[in-house]
Design an enzyme around this catalytic site. Structure first.
Site, short mmCIF file in Angstrom:
data_model
loop_
_atom_site.label_atom_id
_atom_site.label_comp_id
_atom_site.label_asym_id
_atom_site.label_seq_id
_atom_site.Cartn_x
_atom_site.Cartn_y
_atom_site.Cartn_z
N LYS A 146 19.24 50.11 -44.31
CA LYS A 146 19.43 48.96 -43.41
C LYS A 146 18.31 49.02 -42.37
CE LYS A 146 20.75 47.77 -39.74
NZ LYS A 146 19.79 46.82 -39.10
N CYS B 116 8.39 56.61 -30.44
CA CYS B 116 9.33 57.62 -29.95
C CYS B 116 8.59 58.87 -29.48
CB CYS B 116 10.31 58.00 -31.03
SG CYS B 116 9.45 58.55 -32.51
P1 NAD Z 1 18.18 50.39 -31.77
O1 NAD Z 1 19.07 51.56 -31.45
O2 NAD Z 1 18.37 49.13 -31.03
O3 NAD Z 1 18.34 50.02 -33.33
C1 NAD Z 1 18.25 50.98 -34.35
C2 NAD Z 1 19.12 50.53 -35.52
O4 NAD Z 1 20.47 50.43 -35.08
C3 NAD Z 1 18.74 49.15 -36.05
O5 NAD Z 1 18.78 49.18 -37.46
C4 NAD Z 1 19.80 48.23 -35.46
O6 NAD Z 1 20.10 47.14 -36.28
C5 NAD Z 1 21.00 49.14 -35.34
N1 NAD Z 1 21.87 48.76 -34.20
C6 NAD Z 1 21.49 48.17 -33.03
N2 NAD Z 1 22.56 47.99 -32.24
C7 NAD Z 1 23.63 48.48 -32.90
C8 NAD Z 1 25.01 48.61 -32.57
N3 NAD Z 1 25.52 48.16 -31.42
N4 NAD Z 1 25.82 49.17 -33.49
C9 NAD Z 1 25.35 49.63 -34.65
N5 NAD Z 1 24.04 49.54 -35.01
C10 NAD Z 1 23.19 48.98 -34.14
O7 NAD Z 1 16.68 50.94 -31.66
P2 NAD Z 1 15.34 50.09 -31.74
O8 NAD Z 1 15.21 49.28 -30.50
O9 NAD Z 1 15.24 49.40 -33.06
O10 NAD Z 1 14.26 51.27 -31.76
C11 NAD Z 1 13.75 51.88 -30.61
C12 NAD Z 1 14.51 53.15 -30.28
O11 NAD Z 1 14.43 54.06 -31.37
C13 NAD Z 1 13.90 53.89 -29.09
O12 NAD Z 1 14.95 54.39 -28.31
C14 NAD Z 1 13.12 55.02 -29.75
O13 NAD Z 1 12.91 56.16 -28.94
C15 NAD Z 1 14.00 55.34 -30.90
N6 NAD Z 1 13.27 56.03 -31.94
C16 NAD Z 1 13.49 57.37 -32.04
C17 NAD Z 1 12.80 58.10 -32.99
C18 NAD Z 1 13.02 59.57 -33.13
O14 NAD Z 1 12.47 60.15 -34.04
N7 NAD Z 1 13.79 60.22 -32.28
C19 NAD Z 1 11.89 57.46 -33.84
C20 NAD Z 1 11.70 56.08 -33.70
C21 NAD Z 1 12.41 55.38 -32.73
#
Ligand code: NAD
Length: 498
Positions: A175, A283
């Site tokens: 997803k 990240c």
């Molecule tokens: P996000 O948490 O908004 O979304 C990530 C995934 O979760 C998406 O597929 C989204 O559809 C889903 N999602 C969003 N809201 C949800 C909810 N309420 N319930 C269930 N699923 C939900 O993150 P983003 O904005 O897409 O990405 C940026 C974030 O990801 C930053 O915080 C970044 O630091 C983090 N990140 C971390 C790493 C790591 O390795 N630690 C790597 C890349 C990104």
């Protein structure tokens, strides 16, 4: 141009059913809506999982020789199509083309690692562990596994998991982020061309409804999630409560500690590259620059010189930095810039004032630099996820280390110094999962594992490398004796090795 439909990829084909709900996909450099994305209902997720579950047993029983042939073919196809995939990333995420290509290449490294699956899955064998008894270990696939990925690395993050999951004999339901799904879909189609049976690799698009359906579905055996910390925590808690193996990678606040003996040109280059690359939407981006006095004035002035040379604009036009991913995200980041000023930080370079080489409606914010930031300020505390670099001044190594270790996140960090002893002490004492020594974005190579500590990862297994192979398999140990009549006889005691 009317937005094109973007849909799910199931059973080796684009899905052709009707959809109740859609969301918009933008070109962030122009602000134009380019795609209408189908959002899956929980029922549709159930159908996709059923199709993966049907395909799984045959793939699990496919020999390692055949599986690795598919991996090699996939690696070649991805290499041949890397520019097309990079262009899709730039079109929906906004990052500049070179950076998008770099992302694809780092994902490709994981496919290369997974090509060695016959070696990686080799078990141990002990002959005659007890008299006439041999013991050996196996690793077997889990079944259908889910991968849920964020917007910021639309191709690489799914590939941290998928090549290894497939090589280990699992079927996958991905997803992707609803903000930029097309790159992941394009890569998914390459698996079919590489010879992977239909149904082993699937993509379901959606929002919370789809995520919840995956987290609670009895046939999903594991969840690999990457995203923001609150959602990672939710995914970990919900997935494990439903009996799944979960690795949930969360947000970050990465510090770069610059000691007084550091090469300040190298440190300034690194701070600019790691602070503003991909508009700070990494990240592993550096967002807090911790300068040990007396270097701060000198370091800030070298950074400002470099920032003056950066061009922000459309990622297809050879600019250094692209837009932010969406309008609301750009507005959130500019909100933090305003908050930083209000809270008393010194705004050295204001990215809100800049000229942009892109569409008038693009989601731009140029590189922004704050100095004299303190740990109570929201621009220090929160993960901003934009091109905003904060300089925090400290007076000793110990004060800098304490700041980093007190931070709730522990994804990446870096130290800049010419003192090997100080660097060695830092790598030992810092409570962060990935550490750079004179390297600003210490993303481990694919045969090591990627993952942070504290609020940057929920679960205990990091992504890719041997930890990835372990995550996507279950261990089994066989104790065997080929009967020799002389060993017969009754004995109700606990088996002892003789
Ligand atoms: P996000 O948490 O908004 O979304 C990530 C995934 O979760 C998406 O597929 C989204 O559809 C889903 N999602 C969003 N809201 C949800 C909810 N309420 N319930 C269930 N699923 C939900 O993150 P983003 O904005 O897409 O990405 C940026 C974030 O990801 C930053 O915080 C970044 O630091 C983090 N990140 C971390 C790493 C790591 O390795 N630690 C790597 C890349 C990104």
């Amino acid at each position: 141009m009317s937005p094109s439909r973007i849909t799910h990829y199931v059973d080796g084909a684009d899905w052709s059913g009707a959809t109740d709900r859609t969301s918009q996909v933008f070109n962030p450099a122009t602000g134009e809506v380019t795609g209408a994305l189908d959002l899956a209902s929980a029922d549709l997720v159930g159908e996709v999982v059923a199709s993966a579950a049907k395909a799984w047993p045959e793939w699990a029983d496919t020999s390692l020789a055949r599986r690795s042939k598919v991996l090699f073919a996939f690696r070649e196809l991805l290499d041949r199509n890397k520019k097309e995939v990079a262009a899709l990333i730039t079109a929906e995420h906004g990052k500049v083309l070179d950076d998008a290509l770099g992302e694809v290449m780092r994902g490709l490294e994981v496919a290369e690692f997974a090509c060695g699956i016959p070696h990686l899955l080799k078990g141990g064998y002990s002959e005659n562990a007890s008299t006439g008894v041999d013991v050996y270990s196996l690793r077997q696939p889990l079944g259908v596994v889910a991968v849920i990925s964020p917007f910021n690395f639309p191709a690489m993050v799914p590939m941290w998991f998928i090549p290894i999951a497939i090589a280990c004999g699992n079927a996958v339901v991905l997803k992707p982020s609803e903000k930029d799904p097309s790159a992941a879909l394009a890569v998914a189609r390459l698996w079919k061309e590489a010879g992977l049976p239909d149904g082993v690799m699937n993509v379901v698009n959606g929002d919370k409804e789809a995520v919840d359906a995956l987290l609670t579905h009895p046939d999903i055996k594991s969840v690999s999630f990457v995203g923001s910390t609150p959602i990672a925590k939710y995914v970990y808690e919900t997935g494990t409560a439903h009996g799944k193996r979960v690795q949930a990678l969360g947000g970050a606040k990465n510090h770069m500690l610059v000691l007084p003996d550091a090469d300040l040109d190298l440190a300034a280059d690194a701070a600019v590259n790691a602070g503003f690359g991909s508009a700070g939407e990494r990240c592993m981006a550096i967002s807090a620059l911790v300068a040990v006095e007396p270097v701060a004035d000198d370091l800030v002035s070298r950074i400002v010189d470099r920032m003056g040379k950066l061009r922000t604009g459309d990622g297809t036009r050879g600019c250094d930095m692209g837009p932010l991913v969406t309008g609301p995200h750009r507005d959130k980041v500019t909100g933090y810039v305003a908050a930083g000023v209000e809270e008393g930080a010194t705004l050295v370079v204001d990215g809100r004032d800049a000229d942009f080489d892109g569409g008038d409606d693009g989601f731009f914010l140029a590189p922004t630099l704050f100095d004299q930031v303190t740990p109570e300020m929201s621009i220090y505390r929160d993960e901003i996820f934009g091109p905003v670099l904060s300089v925090v001044r400290v007076h000793s190594y110990e004060e800098g280390l304490r700041l980093i270790n007190d931070n709730p996140y522990g994804n990446g960090t870096a130290i800049f110094t010419n003192d090997g002893g100080a660097a060695r002490r830092f790598q030992h004492e810092v409570e962060v999962g990935m550490v750079g020594v004179n390297v600003p974005i210490p993303v481990p190579v694919s045969y090591f594992s990627f993952g942070g500590w504290k609020s940057s990862l929920f679960g205990d297994t990091h992504a890719h490398g041997i930890e990835g192979v372990h995550f996507f398999t279950r261990g089994k140990v066989v104790t065997s004796r080929w009967l020799d009549p002389s060993h017969g006889g009754l004995n109700l005691g606990f088996p002892q090795n003789t």
